[in-house]
Design a protein around this motif. Sequence first.
Motif, PDB file in Angstrom:
ATOM      1  N   LEU A  82     -85.383  10.307  74.547  1.00  0.00           N
ATOM      2  CA  LEU A  82     -85.212   8.898  74.932  1.00  0.00           C
ATOM      3  C   LEU A  82     -84.581   8.768  76.323  1.00  0.00           C
ATOM      4  CD1 LEU A  82     -83.887   7.422  71.560  1.00  0.00           C
ATOM      5  CD2 LEU A  82     -86.021   6.783  72.682  1.00  0.00           C
ATOM      6  N   GLY A  83     -83.851   9.793  76.741  1.00  0.00           N
ATOM      7  CA  GLY A  83     -83.179   9.739  78.029  1.00  0.00           C
ATOM      8  C   GLY A  83     -82.022   8.755  78.054  1.00  0.00           C
ATOM      9  N   LEU A  84     -81.339   8.619  76.916  1.00  0.00           N
ATOM     10  CA  LEU A  84     -80.249   7.639  76.794  1.00  0.00           C
ATOM     11  C   LEU A  84     -78.896   8.327  76.626  1.00  0.00           C
ATOM     12  CD1 LEU A  84     -81.912   5.084  74.317  1.00  0.00           C
ATOM     13  CD2 LEU A  84     -81.825   4.974  76.824  1.00  0.00           C
ATOM     14  N   ASP A  85     -77.839   7.610  77.002  1.00  0.00           N
ATOM     15  CA  ASP A  85     -76.474   8.119  76.836  1.00  0.00           C
ATOM     16  C   ASP A  85     -75.919   7.793  75.457  1.00  0.00           C
ATOM     17  OD1 ASP A  85     -76.434   9.013  79.471  1.00  0.00           O
ATOM     18  OD2 ASP A  85     -75.778   7.055  80.210  1.00  0.00           O
ATOM     19  N   TYR A  86     -76.416   6.733  74.856  1.00  0.00           N
ATOM     20  CA  TYR A  86     -75.964   6.342  73.523  1.00  0.00           C
ATOM     21  C   TYR A  86     -77.118   5.647  72.809  1.00  0.00           C
ATOM     22  CZ  TYR A  86     -75.674   1.513  75.227  1.00  0.00           C
ATOM     23  OH  TYR A  86     -75.983   0.275  75.744  1.00  0.00           O
ATOM     24  N   LEU A  87     -77.007   5.577  71.490  1.00  0.00           N
ATOM     25  CA  LEU A  87     -78.005   4.889  70.673  1.00  0.00           C
ATOM     26  C   LEU A  87     -77.314   3.711  70.006  1.00  0.00           C
ATOM     27  CD1 LEU A  87     -80.994   5.574  70.098  1.00  0.00           C
ATOM     28  CD2 LEU A  87     -80.240   6.727  68.012  1.00  0.00           C
ATOM     29  N   ASP A  88     -78.055   2.631  69.770  1.00  0.00           N
ATOM     30  CA  ASP A  88     -77.454   1.468  69.115  1.00  0.00           C
ATOM     31  C   ASP A  88     -77.426   1.629  67.601  1.00  0.00           C
ATOM     32  OD1 ASP A  88     -77.073  -0.593  71.424  1.00  0.00           O
ATOM     33  OD2 ASP A  88     -79.017   0.339  71.742  1.00  0.00           O
ATOM     34  N   LEU A  89     -78.445   2.296  67.045  1.00  0.00           N
ATOM     35  CA  LEU A  89     -78.501   2.475  65.595  1.00  0.00           C
ATOM     36  C   LEU A  89     -79.247   3.763  65.285  1.00  0.00           C
ATOM     37  CD1 LEU A  89     -78.081   1.299  62.689  1.00  0.00           C
ATOM     38  CD2 LEU A  89     -80.275   0.103  62.977  1.00  0.00           C
ATOM     39  N   TYR A  90     -78.634   4.582  64.420  1.00  0.00           N
ATOM     40  CA  TYR A  90     -79.266   5.829  63.987  1.00  0.00           C
ATOM     41  C   TYR A  90     -79.333   5.813  62.470  1.00  0.00           C
ATOM     42  CZ  TYR A  90     -80.536  10.830  64.514  1.00  0.00           C
ATOM     43  OH  TYR A  90     -81.201  12.043  64.532  1.00  0.00           O
ATOM     44  N   LEU A  91     -80.512   6.120  61.928  1.00  0.00           N
ATOM     45  CA  LEU A  91     -80.744   6.011  60.490  1.00  0.00           C
ATOM     46  C   LEU A  91     -81.179   7.341  59.885  1.00  0.00           C
ATOM     47  CD1 LEU A  91     -82.955   2.747  60.471  1.00  0.00           C
ATOM     48  CD2 LEU A  91     -80.467   2.883  60.249  1.00  0.00           C
ATOM     49  N   ILE A  92     -80.801   7.560  58.627  1.00  0.00           N
ATOM     50  CA  ILE A  92     -81.418   8.621  57.823  1.00  0.00           C
ATOM     51  C   ILE A  92     -82.759   8.067  57.357  1.00  0.00           C
ATOM     52  CG2 ILE A  92     -81.235  10.062  55.767  1.00  0.00           C
ATOM     53  CD1 ILE A  92     -78.212   9.749  55.863  1.00  0.00           C
ATOM     54  N   HIS A  93     -83.851   8.740  57.690  1.00  0.00           N
ATOM     55  CA  HIS A  93     -85.174   8.144  57.489  1.00  0.00           C
ATOM     56  C   HIS A  93     -85.539   7.969  56.009  1.00  0.00           C
ATOM     57  CE1 HIS A  93     -89.144   7.605  59.895  1.00  0.00           C
ATOM     58  NE2 HIS A  93     -89.113   6.796  58.863  1.00  0.00           N
ATOM     59  N   TRP A  94     -85.259   8.975  55.187  1.00  0.00           N
ATOM     60  CA  TRP A  94     -85.542   8.924  53.748  1.00  0.00           C
ATOM     61  C   TRP A  94     -84.426   9.636  52.994  1.00  0.00           C
ATOM     62  CZ3 TRP A  94     -89.709   6.403  51.490  1.00  0.00           C
ATOM     63  CH2 TRP A  94     -90.739   6.007  52.352  1.00  0.00           C
ATOM     64  N   PRO A  95     -84.153   9.240  51.743  1.00  0.00           N
ATOM     65  CA  PRO A  95     -83.124   9.947  50.978  1.00  0.00           C
ATOM     66  C   PRO A  95     -83.521  11.374  50.580  1.00  0.00           C
ATOM     67  CG  PRO A  95     -84.145   8.217  49.628  1.00  0.00           C
ATOM     68  CD  PRO A  95     -84.643   8.029  51.029  1.00  0.00           C
ATOM     69  N   VAL A  96     -84.821  11.637  50.408  1.00  0.00           N
ATOM     70  CA  VAL A  96     -85.336  12.959  50.009  1.00  0.00           C
ATOM     71  C   VAL A  96     -84.493  13.535  48.871  1.00  0.00           C
ATOM     72  CG1 VAL A  96     -86.389  15.058  50.929  1.00  0.00           C
ATOM     73  CG2 VAL A  96     -85.725  13.255  52.488  1.00  0.00           C
ATOM     74  N   PRO A  97     -84.491  12.912  47.695  1.00  0.00           N
ATOM     75  CA  PRO A  97     -83.595  13.316  46.622  1.00  0.00           C
ATOM     76  C   PRO A  97     -83.724  14.775  46.200  1.00  0.00           C
ATOM     77  CG  PRO A  97     -85.265  11.748  45.835  1.00  0.00           C
ATOM     78  CD  PRO A  97     -85.330  11.752  47.316  1.00  0.00           C
ATOM     79  N   ALA A  98     -84.909  15.352  46.293  1.00  0.00           N
ATOM     80  CA  ALA A  98     -85.100  16.747  45.869  1.00  0.00           C
ATOM     81  C   ALA A  98     -84.309  17.719  46.732  1.00  0.00           C
ATOM     82  CB  ALA A  98     -86.585  17.112  45.899  1.00  0.00           C
ATOM     83  N   GLU A  99     -84.047  17.327  47.980  1.00  0.00           N
ATOM     84  CA  GLU A  99     -83.286  18.197  48.888  1.00  0.00           C
ATOM     85  C   GLU A  99     -81.779  18.086  48.660  1.00  0.00           C
ATOM     86  OE1 GLU A  99     -84.583  20.304  51.661  1.00  0.00           O
ATOM     87  OE2 GLU A  99     -86.231  20.138  50.230  1.00  0.00           O
ATOM     88  N   GLY A 100     -81.339  16.903  48.225  1.00  0.00           N
ATOM     89  CA  GLY A 100     -79.918  16.712  47.945  1.00  0.00           C
ATOM     90  C   GLY A 100     -79.012  16.838  49.161  1.00  0.00           C
ATOM     91  N   LYS A 101     -79.523  16.462  50.326  1.00  0.00           N
ATOM     92  CA  LYS A 101     -78.747  16.667  51.557  1.00  0.00           C
ATOM     93  C   LYS A 101     -78.251  15.384  52.203  1.00  0.00           C
ATOM     94  CE  LYS A 101     -81.104  20.941  53.008  1.00  0.00           C
ATOM     95  NZ  LYS A 101     -81.960  21.532  54.064  1.00  0.00           N
ATOM     96  N   PHE A 102     -78.584  14.220  51.636  1.00  0.00           N
ATOM     97  CA  PHE A 102     -78.319  13.007  52.419  1.00  0.00           C
ATOM     98  C   PHE A 102     -76.838  12.710  52.614  1.00  0.00           C
ATOM     99  CE2 PHE A 102     -79.385  10.812  48.260  1.00  0.00           C
ATOM    100  CZ  PHE A 102     -78.177  10.153  48.049  1.00  0.00           C
ATOM    101  N   VAL A 103     -75.971  13.188  51.718  1.00  0.00           N
ATOM    102  CA  VAL A 103     -74.537  12.978  51.927  1.00  0.00           C
ATOM    103  C   VAL A 103     -74.046  13.805  53.116  1.00  0.00           C
ATOM    104  CG1 VAL A 103     -72.227  13.304  50.945  1.00  0.00           C
ATOM    105  CG2 VAL A 103     -74.039  12.306  49.542  1.00  0.00           C
ATOM    106  N   ASP A 104     -74.483  15.070  53.209  1.00  0.00           N
ATOM    107  CA  ASP A 104     -74.110  15.910  54.365  1.00  0.00           C
ATOM    108  C   ASP A 104     -74.696  15.333  55.657  1.00  0.00           C
ATOM    109  OD1 ASP A 104     -72.650  17.714  52.910  1.00  0.00           O
ATOM    110  OD2 ASP A 104     -74.300  19.131  52.643  1.00  0.00           O
ATOM    111  N   THR A 105     -75.915  14.830  55.561  1.00  0.00           N
ATOM    112  CA  THR A 105     -76.542  14.198  56.726  1.00  0.00           C
ATOM    113  C   THR A 105     -75.720  12.995  57.174  1.00  0.00           C
ATOM    114  OG1 THR A 105     -78.711  14.907  55.930  1.00  0.00           O
ATOM    115  CG2 THR A 105     -78.687  13.152  57.569  1.00  0.00           C
ATOM    116  N   TRP A 106     -75.264  12.215  56.195  1.00  0.00           N
ATOM    117  CA  TRP A 106     -74.462  11.030  56.500  1.00  0.00           C
ATOM    118  C   TRP A 106     -73.156  11.404  57.194  1.00  0.00           C
ATOM    119  CZ3 TRP A 106     -75.380   6.262  57.381  1.00  0.00           C
ATOM    120  CH2 TRP A 106     -74.338   5.332  57.427  1.00  0.00           C
ATOM    121  N   LYS A 107     -72.563  12.510  56.789  1.00  0.00           N
ATOM    122  CA  LYS A 107     -71.309  12.949  57.430  1.00  0.00           C
ATOM    123  C   LYS A 107     -71.545  13.248  58.913  1.00  0.00           C
ATOM    124  CE  LYS A 107     -69.143  14.611  53.163  1.00  0.00           C
ATOM    125  NZ  LYS A 107     -68.470  13.324  52.963  1.00  0.00           N
TER     126      LYS A 107
END
Length: 278
Positions: A100-125
Amino acid sequence: MKNLQSTTTLHNGVNMPWLGLGVFKVQEGEEVVASVKAAIDAGYRSIDTAAIYQNEEGVGQAIAKASVPREDLFITSKVWNSNQGFDQTLAAFDETMGKLGLDYLDLYLIHWPVPAEGKFVDTWKALEKLYKDGRVRAIGVSNFQIHHLEELIANSEITPMVNQVEYHPRLTQTDLLAFCKQNKIQLEAWSPLMQGELLDEPTLVEIANNHQKSTAQVILRWDLQNGVVTIPKSVKPHRIVENADVFDFELTKEEMDRISALNQDKRVGPNPDEFNRV
């Protein structure tokens, strides 16, 4: 909400435009650059992309050439499923920012929960770290159901500011909308026009005729009056302008109810509980 620059205030005080441009399936290169430029020239201030869209570089080029200052824009991107996990997410964010060539982002999202991977809490951290480090002004999730949100909130310091989900008159998600409002999470609609499937729906056509508006404009107005941020996608400049022309009329309660009654719990995208593609 009075115009295209009207904003909602997220629970951390950041202002987010009610209406933005989504660039899902918009081709990298000239097409995405032209679409983003047309949107900004038409008064849009919010642009929504994602790593998996593979057009972040073009979005960045359009932002660099924009007719308005960077600080007046609200740019969103998302971490893809294969990059979930704490360290992987931080690396993915750096890659997104490079494109993007940006210094900061206004909003960053986890795209999908992907429950089988069980990683979204670590991703959120990782998102919490990016937020605390000042690299992102707001953080949130996408395609999270109530039970995903409950698990996340129970295991995190910061409640998501946004939940971007499939939302349209055939998929009204009333329980999810109520849960998000209760927890001060701003709901945001992707595929608000159901990829064009709703444009000939008789109820919507009738209501549109009553207001001398298009069915697309009626659907987008319904989103906004339900308190849902929305990001319609188009690559046609006249359609980009038309989609934004929704601030000069109001749907009655009866019209709102008739549109909501079109619900069939029908998705055009995957079910978040079953979508595990990495």
